[in-house]
Design an enzyme around this catalytic site. Structure first.
Site, PDB file in Angstrom:
ATOM      1  N   CYS A  15      45.340 -67.617  19.015  1.00  0.00           N
ATOM      2  CA  CYS A  15      44.776 -66.017  18.977  1.00  0.00           C
ATOM      3  C   CYS A  15      44.316 -65.518  20.305  1.00  0.00           C
ATOM      4  CB  CYS A  15      43.244 -66.968  18.663  1.00  0.00           C
ATOM      5  SG  CYS A  15      41.626 -66.161  18.380  1.00  0.00           S
ATOM      6  N   CYS A  92      36.244 -70.451  12.029  1.00  0.00           N
ATOM      7  CA  CYS A  92      36.426 -70.097  13.864  1.00  0.00           C
ATOM      8  C   CYS A  92      35.245 -70.744  13.897  1.00  0.00           C
ATOM      9  CB  CYS A  92      36.294 -68.586  13.422  1.00  0.00           C
ATOM     10  SG  CYS A  92      36.143 -67.635  14.816  1.00  0.00           S
ATOM     11  N   GLN A 216      24.993 -54.715  14.757  1.00  0.00           N
ATOM     12  CA  GLN A 216      25.208 -55.592  16.008  1.00  0.00           C
ATOM     13  C   GLN A 216      25.641 -57.160  15.396  1.00  0.00           C
ATOM     14  OE1 GLN A 216      24.936 -55.355  18.981  1.00  0.00           O
ATOM     15  NE2 GLN A 216      23.862 -53.354  19.156  1.00  0.00           N
ATOM     16  N   CYS A 341      27.565 -52.908  26.128  1.00  0.00           N
ATOM     17  CA  CYS A 341      28.122 -53.886  25.750  1.00  0.00           C
ATOM     18  C   CYS A 341      29.277 -54.401  27.012  1.00  0.00           C
ATOM     19  CB  CYS A 341      28.551 -54.395  24.275  1.00  0.00           C
ATOM     20  SG  CYS A 341      30.124 -52.688  24.044  1.00  0.00           S
TER      21      CYS A 341
HETATM   22  N1  SAH Z   1      22.258 -48.535  18.767  1.00  0.00           N
HETATM   23  C1  SAH Z   1      23.004 -49.030  17.607  1.00  0.00           C
HETATM   24  C2  SAH Z   1      24.688 -48.852  17.716  1.00  0.00           C
HETATM   25  C3  SAH Z   1      25.476 -49.265  18.882  1.00  0.00           C
HETATM   26  S1  SAH Z   1      27.295 -48.839  18.707  1.00  0.00           S
HETATM   27  C4  SAH Z   1      22.908 -50.718  17.339  1.00  0.00           C
HETATM   28  O1  SAH Z   1      22.216 -50.911  18.143  1.00  0.00           O
HETATM   29  O2  SAH Z   1      23.053 -50.736  16.093  1.00  0.00           O
HETATM   30  C5  SAH Z   1      27.367 -47.565  19.592  1.00  0.00           C
HETATM   31  C6  SAH Z   1      27.134 -45.911  18.224  1.00  0.00           C
HETATM   32  O3  SAH Z   1      28.059 -44.779  18.489  1.00  0.00           O
HETATM   33  C7  SAH Z   1      28.156 -46.256  17.221  1.00  0.00           C
HETATM   34  O4  SAH Z   1      27.447 -46.856  15.765  1.00  0.00           O
HETATM   35  C8  SAH Z   1      29.124 -45.971  16.969  1.00  0.00           C
HETATM   36  O5  SAH Z   1      29.544 -44.864  15.299  1.00  0.00           O
HETATM   37  C9  SAH Z   1      28.324 -44.384  17.903  1.00  0.00           C
HETATM   38  N2  SAH Z   1      29.583 -43.752  18.534  1.00  0.00           N
HETATM   39  C10 SAH Z   1      30.589 -43.593  19.056  1.00  0.00           C
HETATM   40  N3  SAH Z   1      30.902 -42.180  19.511  1.00  0.00           N
HETATM   41  C11 SAH Z   1      29.726 -41.712  19.806  1.00  0.00           C
HETATM   42  C12 SAH Z   1      29.680 -40.275  20.707  1.00  0.00           C
HETATM   43  N4  SAH Z   1      30.892 -39.263  20.586  1.00  0.00           N
HETATM   44  N5  SAH Z   1      28.510 -39.572  19.834  1.00  0.00           N
HETATM   45  C13 SAH Z   1      27.268 -40.295  18.889  1.00  0.00           C
HETATM   46  N6  SAH Z   1      27.655 -41.815  18.153  1.00  0.00           N
HETATM   47  C14 SAH Z   1      28.528 -42.172  18.862  1.00  0.00           C
END
Ligand code: SAH
Length: 385
Positions: A15, A92, A216, A341
């Site tokens: 994996c 998993c 998340q 992340c």
């Molecule tokens: N803050 C949220 C999401 C974080 S993940 C949480 O904690 O759940 C990052 C997010 O950025 C995703 O939802 C993705 O769709 C969005 N994203 C990716 N590229 C982007 C862009 N250029 N402008 C705005 N949002 C974007």
């Protein structure tokens, strides 16, 4: 059982998803701490990483690929990290256990209901992936069947067996993906059972999550991460807050009670729709969400002379872009809380913001992804001086 024993996953070599399984959990945390210090230590002191008390089966979203092996037997599991081969995985260490059981049961049902697995080489067959999402607090379970065509043979019988065996399932969606490539979900979905989304709770608020919306994957650590992000933002009730890359609005809505108003921006229109519903679900009246590129939105704010007091930014792994960061510097909020992340792209972005006059005040790593090499960090910045 100690860490080392539990860490012995039979699929680990094939994996490749858990890069740190050869380390005990305590060693993994040390490794991540050193990694964050190596990348972000130049900006200031790095707080001690927050690990999990029970670092197993934390993933609330499980994605299984379906394929035929060399003997034309149906396999389901995880894409090998180095190739496109499917490694057969029935359970998993990271994934939700009910989700894994549902996926194995679906695999077992395919022959009985004469449903074929999609073959990437010939472009024939039907089922490509199964995605299961489980609300950690609500217990609601969404099953998304990703298939190459909308024609679902024996749909009724299949669904009644699945729902009978797993009464925990609250919604089933058929997503049609007839394209080549690595994108999991296609553009069209059909709700076969239930509402088409799940609801979950975070920070005592309810959130609706549609199949394609980001959410998340580690709910236990997410609550700690959000609480820290909001604490660092130092809200007093009078601030205008921008929640950039807001997904279904989680961070902004969790902060709404402590701010004057929340503005959220997110690229995925389905997620924005969820965010608007989520504000309503929780009776929150001071939050607005808009679909679009965060960089363009921020440029518009800079051009209009709008000035949020606090910006939360939580971009995907690739980090933010120059458009966003340069207009952030023009808008110049008092505080920026950056959640990431990926400490590599975070380092790059922080460098630009520090050159632009911000200072890093606090760095908190959080272990959102035990046993994998990934590490989350939340950083507070404010203007120098
Ligand atoms: N803050 C949220 C999401 C974080 S993940 C949480 O904690 O759940 C990052 C997010 O950025 C995703 O939802 C993705 O769709 C969005 N994203 C990716 N590229 C982007 C862009 N250029 N402008 C705005 N949002 C974007």
């Amino acid at each position: 059982m100690n860490d080392e024993n539990r860490a012995l996953c039979p699929h680990r070599r094939a994996c490749g998803g858990c890069q740190l399984l050869n380390l005990s959990y305590a060693e993994q945390l040390g490794h991540k701490q050193r990694q964050v210090i190596g990348l972000l230590g130049r900006f200031g002191h790095v707080e001690e990483i927050w690990g999990m008390a029970e670092p197993y089966h934390y993933r609330n979203k499980v994605h299984a690929a379906f394929a035929l092996d060399r003997r034309r037997q149906i396999v389901s599991g995880i894409y090998q990290s180095s190739s496109h081969a499917v490694v057969k995985v029935d359970s998993c260490l990271l994934e939700d256990e009910l989700a894994d059981r549902i996926i194995v049961a679906i695999r077992g049902m395919l022959r009985e209901f004469k449903l074929q697995v999609y073959d990437e080489r010939s472009g024939t067959g039907w089922l490509r992936h199964v995605l299961v999402r489980r609300g950690f607090t609500s217990g609601q379970v969404m099953v998304v069947l990703v298939a190459a065509s909308p024609i679902f043979k024996n749909q009724k019988l299949f669904l009644s067996k699945l729902l009978c065996d797993f009464p925990e399932i609250t919604t089933v969606v058929l997503n049609v993906n007839d394209r080549f490539g690595s994108l999991l979900l296609g553009p069209k979905s059909k709700v076969l059972y239930g509402s088409g989304f799940i609801e979950d709770e975070l920070c005592k608020l309810k959130f609706r999550i549609s199949p394609s919306s980001f959410y998340q994957i580690n709910p236990v650590q997410t609550e700690r991460l959000y609480a820290e992000a909001i604490r660092l933002a130092g809200l007093t009730g009078s601030e205008t807050v921008l929640d950039a890359y807001c997904g279904v609005g989680t961070i902004g809505l969790c902060a709404a009670a402590q701010a004057k108003q929340i503005i959220g921006v997110e690229l995925n229109a389905d997620a924005v729709r969820d965010a608007i519903v989520n504000a309503k679900l929780n009776g929150i009246k001071n939050a607005w969400f808009t679909a679009g590129d965060a960089g363009e939105f921020m440029e518009g704010m800079a051009a209009d002379g709008q000035k949020p007091d606090v910006v939360f930014m939580d971009p995907p792994r690739a980090g933010s872009d120059e458009k966003f960061l340069r207009s952030l510097l023009r808008v110049s909020p008092a505080r920026v809380v950056y959640i990431s992340c990926n400490p590599v792209t975070m380092q790059r972005d922080l460098t630009l913001l520090v050159r632009g006059g911000y200072r890093v005040r606090h760095i908190q790593p959080v272990d959102m992804f035990p046993h994998t090499e990934h590490v989350e960090s939340v950083v507070l910045m404010s203007r120098d001086g």
